[in-house]
Design an enzyme around this catalytic site. Structure first.
Site, PDB file in Angstrom:
ATOM      1  N   LYS A  58       0.843  -1.204   0.000  1.00 36.51           N
ATOM      2  CA  LYS A  58       0.000   0.000   0.000  1.00 36.51           C
ATOM      3  C   LYS A  58       0.872   1.245   0.000  1.00 36.51           C
ATOM      4  O   LYS A  58       0.620   2.191  -0.747  1.00 36.51           O
ATOM      5  CB  LYS A  58      -0.915   0.011   1.230  1.00 36.51           C
ATOM      6  CG  LYS A  58      -2.128  -0.896   1.084  1.00 36.51           C
ATOM      7  CD  LYS A  58      -2.861  -1.050   2.394  1.00 36.51           C
ATOM      8  CE  LYS A  58      -3.870  -2.177   2.303  1.00 36.51           C
ATOM      9  NZ  LYS A  58      -4.360  -2.657   3.579  1.00 36.51           N
ATOM     10  N   GLN A 102      -5.058  -1.521   9.519  1.00 36.77           N
ATOM     11  CA  GLN A 102      -5.023  -2.872   8.959  1.00 36.77           C
ATOM     12  C   GLN A 102      -5.712  -3.865   9.905  1.00 36.77           C
ATOM     13  O   GLN A 102      -5.430  -3.892  11.107  1.00 36.77           O
ATOM     14  CB  GLN A 102      -3.562  -3.279   8.715  1.00 36.77           C
ATOM     15  CG  GLN A 102      -3.377  -4.589   8.015  1.00 36.77           C
ATOM     16  CD  GLN A 102      -3.815  -4.579   6.549  1.00 36.77           C
ATOM     17  OE1 GLN A 102      -3.830  -3.533   5.908  1.00 36.77           O
ATOM     18  NE2 GLN A 102      -4.191  -5.720   6.042  1.00 36.77           N
ATOM     19  N   ASP A 125     -11.425   2.952   3.914  1.00 35.75           N
ATOM     20  CA  ASP A 125     -11.891   1.560   3.846  1.00 35.75           C
ATOM     21  C   ASP A 125     -13.411   1.492   3.684  1.00 35.75           C
ATOM     22  O   ASP A 125     -13.953   0.445   3.327  1.00 35.75           O
ATOM     23  CB  ASP A 125     -11.542   0.824   5.150  1.00 35.75           C
ATOM     24  CG  ASP A 125     -10.288  -0.034   5.046  1.00 35.75           C
ATOM     25  OD1 ASP A 125     -10.014  -0.539   3.948  1.00 35.75           O
ATOM     26  OD2 ASP A 125      -9.614  -0.190   6.075  1.00 35.75           O
TER      27      ASP A 125
HETATM   28  N1  GUN Z   1      -7.057  -6.645   5.917  1.00 33.59           N
HETATM   29  C1  GUN Z   1      -7.228  -7.335   4.762  1.00 33.59           C
HETATM   30  N2  GUN Z   1      -7.856  -6.562   3.850  1.00 33.59           N
HETATM   31  C2  GUN Z   1      -8.085  -5.372   4.432  1.00 33.59           C
HETATM   32  C3  GUN Z   1      -8.680  -4.153   3.997  1.00 33.59           C
HETATM   33  O1  GUN Z   1      -9.160  -4.011   2.869  1.00 33.59           O
HETATM   34  N3  GUN Z   1      -8.712  -3.142   4.892  1.00 33.59           N
HETATM   35  C4  GUN Z   1      -8.205  -3.281   6.143  1.00 33.59           C
HETATM   36  N4  GUN Z   1      -8.290  -2.233   6.961  1.00 33.59           N
HETATM   37  N5  GUN Z   1      -7.647  -4.383   6.594  1.00 33.59           N
HETATM   38  C5  GUN Z   1      -7.580  -5.419   5.736  1.00 33.59           C
END
Ligand code: GUN
Length: 302
Positions: A58, A102, A125
């Site tokens: 990311k 996350q 998100d």
């Molecule tokens: N863990 C796995 N995929 C995601 C996501 O799209 N957002 C977040 N915050 N955590 C994740």
């Protein structure tokens, strides 16, 4: 069909690269016209290796698109209070337009409290109840990245989904439920199926657009797929292959389904790459909302 569909396979990696380029163009325009650069903060608590890989990717993609990336790595024994303090600081920062914590989080931290603490306009998100509510009633919202990617992938196979029967297998807050709203907005007739659905194969066979998002390796067999359907596979399951080596498979038995589907996403290389691309697009959207400027033309339709 768009230029990312070849032989009935929808290339999510290629589509993600196109989205990334559009985001970069939008970021350049915002900097030039309005003098600001969107910023994304990602918070990782603990040292889950898969999460660490996601977070690194990311950060890299964010800077590649010309945006500012802020990364916070907190130890596994971080208290909920400490994490909430970090979020409060990010909510207050003018440089941070998007906040992603996350998941999953360590046991001592309640994820609902954490999501509730993120300013809804920075919730890239789209997990905050305010954003879920905005999506449900059709107001401008930040929408979860994976379902946004699913819709964009499906539209590569058929630009207009109006009137199609969509069946989503999986009712999670992160994928199934928001995807149902998005496909309704595309004028599909939407069914959300799940582990307790009666005669799941028969329900799946109704679908012109079939989305599998349950996390069960190769649950969806070839004969669940209506001939000519668009199949979107959200599953990423690590299984042991015949040779004893680990390999990734989706929620759809790809080789079987491919022969029946008009178009299908592979695993890996389908939905997965799209999620980060949509996160970047969401960050630009969030920055524009906060600054009160129009979304750049480059991101129209995303
Ligand atoms: N863990 C796995 N995929 C995601 C996501 O799209 N957002 C977040 N915050 N955590 C994740």
């Amino acid at each position: 069909m768009s230029n990312v569909v070849h032989d009935g396979i929808i290339d999510g990696k290629a589509l993600a690269a196109q989205v990334q380029q559009r985001v970069a163009a939008a970021v350049a325009e915002l900097k030039q016209k309005h003098g600001f650069v969107p910023g994304l903060a990602v918070v990782l608590v603990g040292d889950d290796p898969a999460s660490a890989v996601y977070v690194r990717n990311k950060g890299r993609r964010t800077t590649e698109a010309g945006m500012k990336s802020f990364e916070y790595r907190l130890p596994a024994d971080t208290t909920e209070k400490k994490l909430l303090e970090r979020i409060a600081a990010l909510n207050a920062s003018d440089e941070v337009h998007g906040i992603l914590v996350q998941l999953p989080l360590p046991k001592q931290i309640d994820p609902a409290k954490v999501i509730d603490a993120i300013a809804p306009d920075k919730d890239v998100d789209g997990f905050h109840v305010i954003n879920a509510g905005r999506l449900a009633v059709g107001r401008p919202a930040l929408v979860p990245c994976t379902p946004l990617g699913c819709v964009l992938l499906a539209k590569q196979a058929r630009a207009d989904l109006t009137g199609l029967e969509a069946v989503i297998i999986g009712r999670s807050n992160i994928v199934g439920k928001p995807l149902a709203q998005l496909l309704l907005n595309e004028n599909c007739t939407v069914t959300v199926a799940h582990s307790r659905t009666r005669d799941l194969p028969e329900v799946a066979r109704r679908a012109d657009v079939l989305v599998a998002a349950v996390g069960r390796p190769e649950l969806v067999r070839g004969d669940w797929v209506k001939p000519g359907a668009i199949v979107i596979d959200v599953g990423i399951n690590r299984v042991e292959g015949k040779d004893g080596k680990a390999r990734l498979v989706g929620d759809v038995a790809f080789a079987e389904a491919r022969g029946r589907a008009a178009a299908i996403t592979p695993v890996p290389g389908g939905v997965g790459p799209m999620t980060i691309a949509m996160l970047l697009a969401n960050t630009v959207r969030a920055a524009c909302m906060q600054r009160g400027v129009d979304l750049p033309e480059a991101l129209a339709g995303l």
